[in-house]
Scaffold this active site. Structure first.
Site, PDB file in Angstrom:
ATOM      1  N   HIS A 176      -8.803   4.605  -2.933  1.00 54.96           N
ATOM      2  CA  HIS A 176      -7.816   4.695  -2.026  1.00 54.96           C
ATOM      3  C   HIS A 176      -6.514   4.980  -2.420  1.00 54.96           C
ATOM      4  CE1 HIS A 176      -6.088   3.906   2.278  1.00 54.96           C
ATOM      5  NE2 HIS A 176      -5.117   3.385   1.701  1.00 54.96           N
ATOM      6  N   CYS A 177      -5.793   6.060  -2.030  1.00 56.54           N
ATOM      7  CA  CYS A 177      -4.566   6.486  -2.540  1.00 56.54           C
ATOM      8  C   CYS A 177      -3.442   6.115  -1.261  1.00 56.54           C
ATOM      9  CB  CYS A 177      -4.481   7.873  -2.698  1.00 56.54           C
ATOM     10  SG  CYS A 177      -2.665   8.632  -3.354  1.00 56.54           S
ATOM     11  N   VAL A 178      -2.506   5.228  -1.984  1.00 57.38           N
ATOM     12  CA  VAL A 178      -1.378   4.674  -1.052  1.00 57.38           C
ATOM     13  C   VAL A 178      -0.366   6.038  -0.892  1.00 57.38           C
ATOM     14  CG1 VAL A 178      -1.684   2.478  -1.765  1.00 57.38           C
ATOM     15  CG2 VAL A 178      -0.257   3.588  -3.110  1.00 57.38           C
ATOM     16  N   ASN A 198      -1.702   7.895   1.974  1.00 58.94           N
ATOM     17  CA  ASN A 198      -2.104   6.801   2.937  1.00 58.94           C
ATOM     18  C   ASN A 198      -3.547   7.070   3.346  1.00 58.94           C
ATOM     19  OD1 ASN A 198      -2.029   4.625   4.525  1.00 58.94           O
ATOM     20  ND2 ASN A 198      -0.894   5.850   6.272  1.00 58.94           N
TER      21      ASN A 198
END
Length: 342
Positions: free
Chosen positions: A180-182, A185
């Site tokens: 999951h890439c912040v 998002n």
């Protein structure tokens, strides 16, 4: 202590911390993790309970729920860098008659990067639902080590296809889950892994292009000023030949914002370049970040049901099909129909 020495110490410290985080990221009980846990236990004795609760809630909301904060920070950093590049570097380079294509290259790369960013952040990463779970189970074989047949996600209540994982941030299972890439998002999965790789490459190229143009401009300024062949007097009045520390200090005093931006962009290029190399390695070997982390630590985990108790647990990447086919799969993920044709 001169400016260059301080800058090198700062740069080495930041790179050392980044390297330490990367090395310890795949280990469950690493020295770094134990140190952080012990430090938090000590701080819990002196920090008020109310402040601990607020901090915990803020960190949980920041890193364990979908939030646009990092997206805003991402856009703000790009706007700050390109604002400085446009209003100072571009103007000075235009006066020095730099080639127009060289000056416009960062903007062209930025346009491609923003396109990849929008596609990656808004695309469906490959959500596993009750309607498509049965078909996704047939896409990849279960290796019996990292992925077991017949496991059901307790949250989504669907059978987990091989190479999938439940994302606690997005609260859904993702097919061929990478991470999951912040910054975008969104999860990175089977449907947007190729776009994410292009996003990383274009972002690294953009930072590298700005660093190259800015460094060329500063070198050109030094050459035109003839300061590189002169001498200077120190605080004791002694004469010294001009060296790199003096040149860096001279540039910092003359163009402070440009030099600061150049240092930031160089550091960003190094960090992104390292991450791009790692992502390319995963793509060429047909692995995901999730699988790479699991394969590093599964040897210390309990024996899995499919493995005989008297045989050591051995992991082998069964999904690699050669460099070119692996790279093709990133941009054109397989489906059930394609698998049947083979």
């Amino acid at each position: 202590m001169d400016f260059l020495t301080l800058f090198l110490i700062y740069l080495c410290f930041v790179l050392a911390v980044a390297a330490l985080l990367c090395l310890c990221s795949g280990r469950k009980e690493s020295f770094f993790a134990r140190s952080v846990n012990r430090a938090s236990q000590v701080l819990a004795l002196v920090i008020p309970t109310q402040l601990q609760r607020v901090t915990h809630q803020a960190l949980h909301r920041l890193f364990h729920t979908r939030s646009c904060l990092f997206v805003v920070l991402h856009v703000a950093l790009q706007a700050a860098v390109f604002g400085e590049y446009t209003w100072e570097v571009f103007v000075y380079c235009w006066e020095l008659q730099f080639h127009l294509l060289l000056l416009l290259l960062p903007y062209l790369l930025l346009a491609g990067n923003l396109g990849c960013f929008l596609l990656c952040s808004r695309a469906n990463p490959g959500t596993v639902t009750k309607s498509n779970a049965a078909s996704l189970v047939k896409v990849y074989a279960y290796d019996g080590v990292l992925f077991q047949r017949g496991l059901v996600c307790p949250t989504c209540t669907v059978e987990k296809p091989a190479r999938s994982k439940h994302c606690s941030v997005c609260r859904t299972c993702v097919h061929r889950f990478d991470h999951h890439c912040v910054w975008v998002n969104n999860c990175i999965g089977a449907s947007n892994a190729g776009v994410f790789l292009l996003y990383l490459l274009s972002l690294t190229a953009t930072a590298g292009a700005i660093a190259a143009v800015t460094a060329t401009f500063l070198i050109q300024v030094l050459l035109l000023s003839n300061i590189m062949h002169g001498t200077y007097l120190d605080a004791q009045g002694q004469e010294h030949a001009v060296g790199i520390p003096f040149l860096v200090q001279h540039l910092f005093l003359t163009f402070p914002r440009i030099v600061f931006m150049l240092g930031f962009v160089i550091l960003l290029t190094l960090v992104l370049g390292g991450y791009c190399s790692f992502s390319l390695y995963l793509a060429l070997t047909n692995q995901t970040t999730n699988e790479w982390c699991k394969s590093r630590r599964f040897g210390g985990s309990p024996q899995l049901p499919s493995q005989p108790c008297d045989r050591p647990l051995v992991y082998k990447n069964i999904y690699s099909k050669g460099i070119w086919r692996n790279l093709k799969e990133i941009f054109n993920p397989p489906t059930v129909l394609e698998k049947k044709k083979k």
